[in-house]
Design a protein around this motif. Structure first.
Motif, PDB file in Angstrom:
ATOM      1  N   ARG A   1       0.855  -1.190   0.000  1.00 57.85           N
ATOM      2  CA  ARG A   1       0.000   0.000   0.000  1.00 57.85           C
ATOM      3  C   ARG A   1       0.886   1.233   0.000  1.00 57.85           C
ATOM      4  NH1 ARG A   1      -3.220  -1.976   5.215  1.00 57.85           N
ATOM      5  NH2 ARG A   1      -1.033  -2.454   5.673  1.00 57.85           N
ATOM      6  N   ARG A   2       0.807   2.000  -1.077  1.00 49.84           N
ATOM      7  CA  ARG A   2       1.678   3.152  -1.228  1.00 49.84           C
ATOM      8  C   ARG A   2       1.333   4.239  -0.218  1.00 49.84           C
ATOM      9  NH1 ARG A   2       4.643   4.098  -5.973  1.00 49.84           N
ATOM     10  NH2 ARG A   2       5.521   2.106  -6.637  1.00 49.84           N
ATOM     11  N   GLY A   3       2.357   4.972   0.188  1.00 47.37           N
ATOM     12  CA  GLY A   3       2.169   6.098   1.087  1.00 47.37           C
ATOM     13  C   GLY A   3       3.161   6.062   2.231  1.00 47.37           C
ATOM     14  N   PHE A   4       3.662   7.251   2.600  1.00 50.38           N
ATOM     15  CA  PHE A   4       4.639   7.350   3.683  1.00 50.38           C
ATOM     16  C   PHE A   4       4.073   6.779   4.983  1.00 50.38           C
ATOM     17  CE2 PHE A   4       6.747   9.639   7.165  1.00 50.38           C
ATOM     18  CZ  PHE A   4       8.079   9.402   6.859  1.00 50.38           C
TER      19      PHE A   4
ATOM     20  N   TYR B   1       1.040  11.359   8.338  1.00 52.11           N
ATOM     21  CA  TYR B   1       1.444  10.482   9.442  1.00 52.11           C
ATOM     22  C   TYR B   1       2.357  11.170  10.460  1.00 52.11           C
ATOM     23  CZ  TYR B   1       3.141   6.228  11.784  1.00 52.11           C
ATOM     24  OH  TYR B   1       3.469   5.267  12.713  1.00 52.11           O
ATOM     25  N   PRO B   2       3.430  11.864  10.034  1.00 50.65           N
ATOM     26  CA  PRO B   2       4.300  12.487  11.039  1.00 50.65           C
ATOM     27  C   PRO B   2       3.563  13.509  11.903  1.00 50.65           C
ATOM     28  CG  PRO B   2       5.373  12.428   8.904  1.00 50.65           C
ATOM     29  CD  PRO B   2       3.941  12.076   8.664  1.00 50.65           C
ATOM     30  N   LEU B   3       2.675  14.280  11.292  1.00 44.73           N
ATOM     31  CA  LEU B   3       1.924  15.275  12.060  1.00 44.73           C
ATOM     32  C   LEU B   3       0.907  14.595  12.968  1.00 44.73           C
ATOM     33  CD1 LEU B   3       1.238  18.213  12.684  1.00 44.73           C
ATOM     34  CD2 LEU B   3      -0.327  18.186  10.732  1.00 44.73           C
ATOM     35  N   GLN B   4       0.259  13.560  12.476  1.00 41.89           N
ATOM     36  CA  GLN B   4      -0.711  12.851  13.307  1.00 41.89           C
ATOM     37  C   GLN B   4      -0.055  12.298  14.566  1.00 41.89           C
ATOM     38  OE1 GLN B   4      -2.446   8.983  12.028  1.00 41.89           O
ATOM     39  NE2 GLN B   4      -4.430  10.019  12.180  1.00 41.89           N
ATOM     40  N   MET B   5       1.181  11.838  14.442  1.00 46.02           N
ATOM     41  CA  MET B   5       1.905  11.338  15.606  1.00 46.02           C
ATOM     42  C   MET B   5       2.061  12.438  16.653  1.00 46.02           C
ATOM     43  SD  MET B   5       5.786   9.772  15.863  1.00 46.02           S
ATOM     44  CE  MET B   5       5.478   8.464  14.686  1.00 46.02           C
TER      45      MET B   5
ATOM     46  N   ALA C   1       1.187  17.291   0.460  1.00 44.27           N
ATOM     47  CA  ALA C   1       1.580  17.026   1.841  1.00 44.27           C
ATOM     48  C   ALA C   1       0.839  17.946   2.803  1.00 44.27           C
ATOM     49  CB  ALA C   1       3.094  17.190   1.994  1.00 44.27           C
ATOM     50  N   VAL C   2       0.770  19.225   2.459  1.00 42.91           N
ATOM     51  CA  VAL C   2       0.066  20.179   3.315  1.00 42.91           C
ATOM     52  C   VAL C   2      -1.417  19.822   3.403  1.00 42.91           C
ATOM     53  CG1 VAL C   2      -0.657  22.588   3.530  1.00 42.91           C
ATOM     54  CG2 VAL C   2       1.711  22.049   2.952  1.00 42.91           C
ATOM     55  N   ARG C   3      -2.003  19.401   2.282  1.00 47.88           N
ATOM     56  CA  ARG C   3      -3.407  18.996   2.295  1.00 47.88           C
ATOM     57  C   ARG C   3      -3.632  17.826   3.241  1.00 47.88           C
ATOM     58  NH1 ARG C   3      -5.332  15.874  -2.846  1.00 47.88           N
ATOM     59  NH2 ARG C   3      -3.928  14.423  -1.786  1.00 47.88           N
ATOM     60  N   ASP C   4      -2.750  16.815   3.168  1.00 48.17           N
ATOM     61  CA  ASP C   4      -2.876  15.661   4.059  1.00 48.17           C
ATOM     62  C   ASP C   4      -2.768  16.082   5.517  1.00 48.17           C
ATOM     63  OD1 ASP C   4      -3.090  14.058   1.843  1.00 48.17           O
ATOM     64  OD2 ASP C   4      -1.022  13.318   1.929  1.00 48.17           O
ATOM     65  N   MET C   5      -1.836  16.993   5.801  1.00 48.75           N
ATOM     66  CA  MET C   5      -1.596  17.387   7.177  1.00 48.75           C
ATOM     67  C   MET C   5      -2.704  18.295   7.713  1.00 48.75           C
ATOM     68  SD  MET C   5       2.545  17.832   7.301  1.00 48.75           S
ATOM     69  CE  MET C   5       3.612  16.470   6.828  1.00 48.75           C
ATOM     70  N   ARG C   6      -3.282  19.123   6.860  1.00 49.95           N
ATOM     71  CA  ARG C   6      -4.401  19.952   7.302  1.00 49.95           C
ATOM     72  C   ARG C   6      -5.595  19.075   7.685  1.00 49.95           C
ATOM     73  NH1 ARG C   6      -4.228  25.585   6.257  1.00 49.95           N
ATOM     74  NH2 ARG C   6      -6.482  25.634   6.418  1.00 49.95           N
ATOM     75  N   ALA C   7      -5.756  17.953   6.984  1.00 47.04           N
ATOM     76  CA  ALA C   7      -6.823  17.019   7.344  1.00 47.04           C
ATOM     77  C   ALA C   7      -6.581  16.437   8.739  1.00 47.04           C
ATOM     78  CB  ALA C   7      -6.908  15.900   6.310  1.00 47.04           C
TER      79      ALA C   7
END
Length: 244
Positions: free
Chosen positions: A64-67, A173-177, A214-220
């Motif tokens: 499954r692709r994705g950091f 993922y890094p921000l969610q942590m 990346a910013v979009r993912d992290m804003r979510a």
């Protein structure tokens, strides 16, 4: 005959990997002695997995692709009490994790992050720096935690990380942590680390478009509501016994 059980390593280092065959030798030779490198192959086509295995790394395949998917697979494969994360592109030296681990092991901090300090022009593109700065400010507004960087070089206890229930499969993922650790009352610290020009092309923030995604993912992630008072997602390692 009794089955021989191999004791867990003192530290596992999770290395998400997508076509990093040129960077792997440099990265793996800098893993501190006795630590285990977990290279999570995220669909490489350049022989990265085979090279990593030949250099002594433990290789995990994550289709499954994705950091975030790669980091989650690496954390699931870890057995050490303390788990570290590091990019696999030779932009960060995993040997710099030693004082991070010492700090976590001593119980002084629950999560330690590296604040990237570029060593050369172009090591950290302007658009990536701007995106990182915006997210750091949004993080402070959301959690009250003041950080200058949300970089990938970090260390924490494995069981505590598993307790955070991290789910983001991509750049969030890094921000969610950090967000979930802050919600749980973890002590979070950052320390300067040299940031080198990466080997090969960036998979995330090498372009404006990649940075935007990346910013979009992290804003979510930042849009996630904090847990109700008294119902944090996970307990701070300090309150579970801290240092060992």
């Amino acid at each position: 005959m009794k089955a021989v059980t191999t004791p867990p390593p003192p530290v596992d280092v999770v290395l998400p990997c997508l076509n990093e065959v040129d960077a792997l030798p440099w990265v793996l030779e800098r893993i501190p002695p006795g630590w285990r490198a977990i290279v999570v192959d995220n669909g490489s086509t350049d022989g990265s997995a085979q090279l990593a295995r030949s250099l002594g790394a433990h290789v995990v395949h994550e289709p499954r692709r994705g950091f975030g998917s790669a980091c989650r697979a690496g954390l699931a494969a870890a057995r050490a009490d303390i788990v570290c994360f590091c990019d696999c592109d030779a932009s960060l030296d995993p040997a710099r994790l030693v004082p991070f681990v010492d700090e976590v092991r001593a119980g002084r901090t629950d999560l330690v992050l590296g604040r990237r300090r570029p060593t050369a022009r172009g090591a950290w593109p302007v658009h990536a720096r701007v995106g990182n700065l915006v997210l750091a400010r949004l993080l402070r507004r959301r959690t009250g935690v003041t950080l200058h960087d949300l970089g990938p070089l970090r260390a924490a206890r494995r069981q505590a990380l598993l307790g955070l229930g991290l789910t983001d499969p991509r750049s969030g993922y890094p921000l969610q942590m950090v967000v979930r650790a802050a919600d749980a009352g973890w002590r979070i610290a950052e320390h300067d680390v040299p940031y080198l020009p990466r080997t090969g092309a960036s998979k995330v923030t090498g372009t404006w478009r990649g940075t935007w995604h990346a910013v979009r993912d992290m804003r979510a992630v930042l849009a996630e509501p904090p847990p109700p008072r008294g119902a944090a997602r996970a307990t701070s390692p300090a309150r579970e016994g801290g240092a060992r």
